[in-house]
Design a protein around this motif. Structure first.
Motif, PDB file in Angstrom:
ATOM      1  N   ALA A 263       0.830  -1.206   0.000  1.00 53.79           N
ATOM      2  CA  ALA A 263       0.000   0.000   0.000  1.00 53.79           C
ATOM      3  C   ALA A 263       0.864   1.256   0.000  1.00 53.79           C
ATOM      4  O   ALA A 263       1.776   1.397   0.811  1.00 53.79           O
ATOM      5  CB  ALA A 263      -0.925   0.010   1.215  1.00 53.79           C
ATOM      6  N   GLY A 264       0.570   2.152  -0.936  1.00 56.89           N
ATOM      7  CA  GLY A 264       1.213   3.451  -1.000  1.00 56.89           C
ATOM      8  C   GLY A 264       0.162   4.512  -1.260  1.00 56.89           C
ATOM      9  O   GLY A 264      -1.041   4.240  -1.180  1.00 56.89           O
ATOM     10  N   LEU A 265       0.599   5.711  -1.586  1.00 58.34           N
ATOM     11  CA  LEU A 265      -0.357   6.774  -1.890  1.00 58.34           C
ATOM     12  C   LEU A 265      -1.081   6.441  -3.187  1.00 58.34           C
ATOM     13  O   LEU A 265      -0.450   6.252  -4.228  1.00 58.34           O
ATOM     14  CB  LEU A 265       0.365   8.113  -2.007  1.00 58.34           C
ATOM     15  N   ASP A 266      -2.398   6.352  -3.121  1.00 59.99           N
ATOM     16  CA  ASP A 266      -3.226   5.980  -4.271  1.00 59.99           C
ATOM     17  C   ASP A 266      -4.272   7.062  -4.485  1.00 59.99           C
ATOM     18  O   ASP A 266      -5.158   7.244  -3.661  1.00 59.99           O
ATOM     19  CB  ASP A 266      -3.888   4.623  -4.016  1.00 59.99           C
ATOM     20  N   PHE A 267      -4.154   7.785  -5.606  1.00 59.25           N
ATOM     21  CA  PHE A 267      -5.095   8.866  -5.896  1.00 59.25           C
ATOM     22  C   PHE A 267      -6.431   8.352  -6.406  1.00 59.25           C
ATOM     23  O   PHE A 267      -7.362   9.140  -6.614  1.00 59.25           O
ATOM     24  CB  PHE A 267      -4.490   9.817  -6.931  1.00 59.25           C
ATOM     25  N   HIS A 268      -6.541   7.026  -6.594  1.00 56.96           N
ATOM     26  CA  HIS A 268      -7.774   6.442  -7.141  1.00 56.96           C
ATOM     27  C   HIS A 268      -8.255   5.283  -6.275  1.00 56.96           C
ATOM     28  O   HIS A 268      -8.815   4.302  -6.777  1.00 56.96           O
ATOM     29  CB  HIS A 268      -7.536   5.970  -8.576  1.00 56.96           C
ATOM     30  N   LEU A 269      -8.044   5.393  -4.982  1.00 53.85           N
ATOM     31  CA  LEU A 269      -8.485   4.340  -4.074  1.00 53.85           C
ATOM     32  C   LEU A 269     -10.000   4.211  -4.123  1.00 53.85           C
ATOM     33  O   LEU A 269     -10.720   5.209  -4.171  1.00 53.85           O
ATOM     34  CB  LEU A 269      -8.047   4.665  -2.649  1.00 53.85           C
ATOM     35  N   ASN A 270     -10.486   2.975  -4.101  1.00 52.37           N
ATOM     36  CA  ASN A 270     -11.930   2.757  -4.087  1.00 52.37           C
ATOM     37  C   ASN A 270     -12.271   1.483  -3.306  1.00 52.37           C
ATOM     38  O   ASN A 270     -11.386   0.750  -2.864  1.00 52.37           O
ATOM     39  CB  ASN A 270     -12.488   2.698  -5.520  1.00 52.37           C
ATOM     40  N   TYR A 271     -13.553   1.219  -3.196  1.00 51.09           N
ATOM     41  CA  TYR A 271     -14.025   0.079  -2.412  1.00 51.09           C
ATOM     42  C   TYR A 271     -13.598  -1.245  -3.037  1.00 51.09           C
ATOM     43  O   TYR A 271     -13.267  -2.204  -2.331  1.00 51.09           O
ATOM     44  CB  TYR A 271     -15.553   0.150  -2.311  1.00 51.09           C
ATOM     45  N   LEU A 272     -13.568  -1.292  -4.360  1.00 46.12           N
ATOM     46  CA  LEU A 272     -13.182  -2.524  -5.042  1.00 46.12           C
ATOM     47  C   LEU A 272     -11.729  -2.884  -4.722  1.00 46.12           C
ATOM     48  O   LEU A 272     -11.416  -4.041  -4.398  1.00 46.12           O
ATOM     49  CB  LEU A 272     -13.369  -2.370  -6.552  1.00 46.12           C
ATOM     50  N   LYS A 273     -10.832  -1.916  -4.811  1.00 48.94           N
ATOM     51  CA  LYS A 273      -9.427  -2.179  -4.516  1.00 48.94           C
ATOM     52  C   LYS A 273      -9.247  -2.637  -3.068  1.00 48.94           C
ATOM     53  O   LYS A 273      -8.488  -3.576  -2.786  1.00 48.94           O
ATOM     54  CB  LYS A 273      -8.596  -0.918  -4.753  1.00 48.94           C
ATOM     55  N   LEU A 274      -9.924  -1.970  -2.139  1.00 46.65           N
ATOM     56  CA  LEU A 274      -9.823  -2.363  -0.739  1.00 46.65           C
ATOM     57  C   LEU A 274     -10.355  -3.776  -0.520  1.00 46.65           C
ATOM     58  O   LEU A 274      -9.815  -4.539   0.291  1.00 46.65           O
ATOM     59  CB  LEU A 274     -10.570  -1.373   0.144  1.00 46.65           C
ATOM     60  N   SER A 275     -11.403  -4.134  -1.245  1.00 48.07           N
ATOM     61  CA  SER A 275     -11.984  -5.476  -1.112  1.00 48.07           C
ATOM     62  C   SER A 275     -11.003  -6.547  -1.569  1.00 48.07           C
ATOM     63  O   SER A 275     -10.846  -7.592  -0.919  1.00 48.07           O
ATOM     64  CB  SER A 275     -13.279  -5.572  -1.926  1.00 48.07           C
TER      65      SER A 275
END
Length: 323
Positions: free
Chosen positions: A182-194
């Motif tokens: 995990a790093g700085l992600d300007f496009h983080l969303n629920y799908l990626k976290l899942s």
């Protein structure tokens, strides 16, 4: 007690000479590099050690030339995971600062070095699931580490009912994933976290480029890389990832492994007490130098009894080292 060096020629000379070469060991200054972060929508600015926005602080180039002329090995260290070392080299040179890729050491590169040379993943589980930008992907590529996620457009969308089913069953998961980075992600969303949570629950190693919770920019604060990993930390029962940015000593170990320097003959130069100066103190370096052109604005921030993070010396700006 921290020593004020601005205008003190004798004090400056004594401080710089403290980091002379004792034998065949490399020595040098680690520069906590100020970040000028460029995303695809706008230019964001941060004031730091070398420059502010597109303005290079007076005497910066001359100071670096002076240090190099005295035989110091200069290494630019940054926690920003969104850019690769090659991109930072381009930024430095665009500001008139000669630099080589090997003189830049970022948190993404530290993580890549750890994964490829230390972690010893089995061949069947050596893929990294990335929460982050292209800088991470570039450094993973430099170490021939397979990866998924990251900037792949397939993950930049809302989650669907079928995603819940396929992630839960495991049919959507890549069985070769052995690390979540995990790093700085300007496009983080629920799908990626899942996806990240599913891989962690299956036993993937949990790594982070750095744990900076906020990012100073445009005179305010924005979410930092630590804010990207924070939801996963909570979901995993407060299991913290191994982090590689300042002040993590995993980064110091990686730098030492690459440059083979003697720690007592090295100095950390930075503008932030809780990352840069802590990094040098906890790393057992011979000295730390705080520059007041960035986050830290006054010596009052470390003066007084019981203060833990006290730099060896301080200057108003880096160019003051010219005497």
């Amino acid at each position: 007690m921290s020593k004020y060096l601005t205008g003190d020629k004798a004090g400056i000379a004594e401080f710089i000479d403290r980091f002379d070469k004792p034998s065949e060991t490399l020595r040098g200054a680690f520069l906590g590099e100020p970040l000028v972060i460029i995303d695809e929508t706008e230019k964001t600015r941060r004031i730091g050690v070398l420059w502010s926005g597109d303005h290079l602080f007076k005497g910066t180039v001359e100071t670096l030339e002076m240090l190099r002329s005295k035989g110091k090995q200069v290494v630019f260290v940054t926690n920003n995971s969104t850019k690769s070392r090659a991109e930072y080299k381009q930024k430095l040179e665009s500001m008139g600062i000669p630099a080589a890729v090997d003189e830049v050491f970022g948190s993404s590169y530290s993580a890549a070095i750890y994964i490829s040379r230390i972690l010893s993943l089995p061949p069947t589980q050596n893929t990294v699931f990335v929460l982050g930008e292209s800088g991470i992907e570039t450094e993973l590529d430099s170490e021939s580490i397979p990866h998924i996620g990251g900037t792949d457009p397939a993950y930049n969308r809302p989650i669907t009912p079928s995603d819940y089913t396929s992630i839960a069953s495991g049919s959507a998961l890549d069985p070769s994933v052995g690390v979540v980075l995990a790093g700085l992600d300007f496009h983080l969303n629920y799908l990626k976290l899942s996806y990240a949570l599913a891989y962690l629950r299956r036993g993937a190693k949990f790594l982070a480029t750095n744990m900076d919770t906020t990012l100073p920019s445009a005179g305010s604060l924005f979410p930092g890389a630590g804010a990207i990993s924070a939801p996963l930390v909570a979901m995993m029962g407060w299991q913290k990832p191994m982090a590689f940015g300042k002040p993590s000593q995993a980064m110091m170990d990686a730098i030492e492994g690459k440059f083979k320097f003697e720690r007592k003959k090295a100095c950390m130069v930075g503008d932030r007490l809780d990352t840069d100066i802590r990094f040098g103190i906890e790393g057992g370096l011979g000295g730390t130098l705080c520059v007041l052109t960035g986050v830290t604005k006054s010596a009052k921030e470390w003066e007084g009894e019981g203060k833990e993070l006290v730099p060896t010396a301080w200057v108003d700006e880096l160019g003051d080292l010219r005497g």
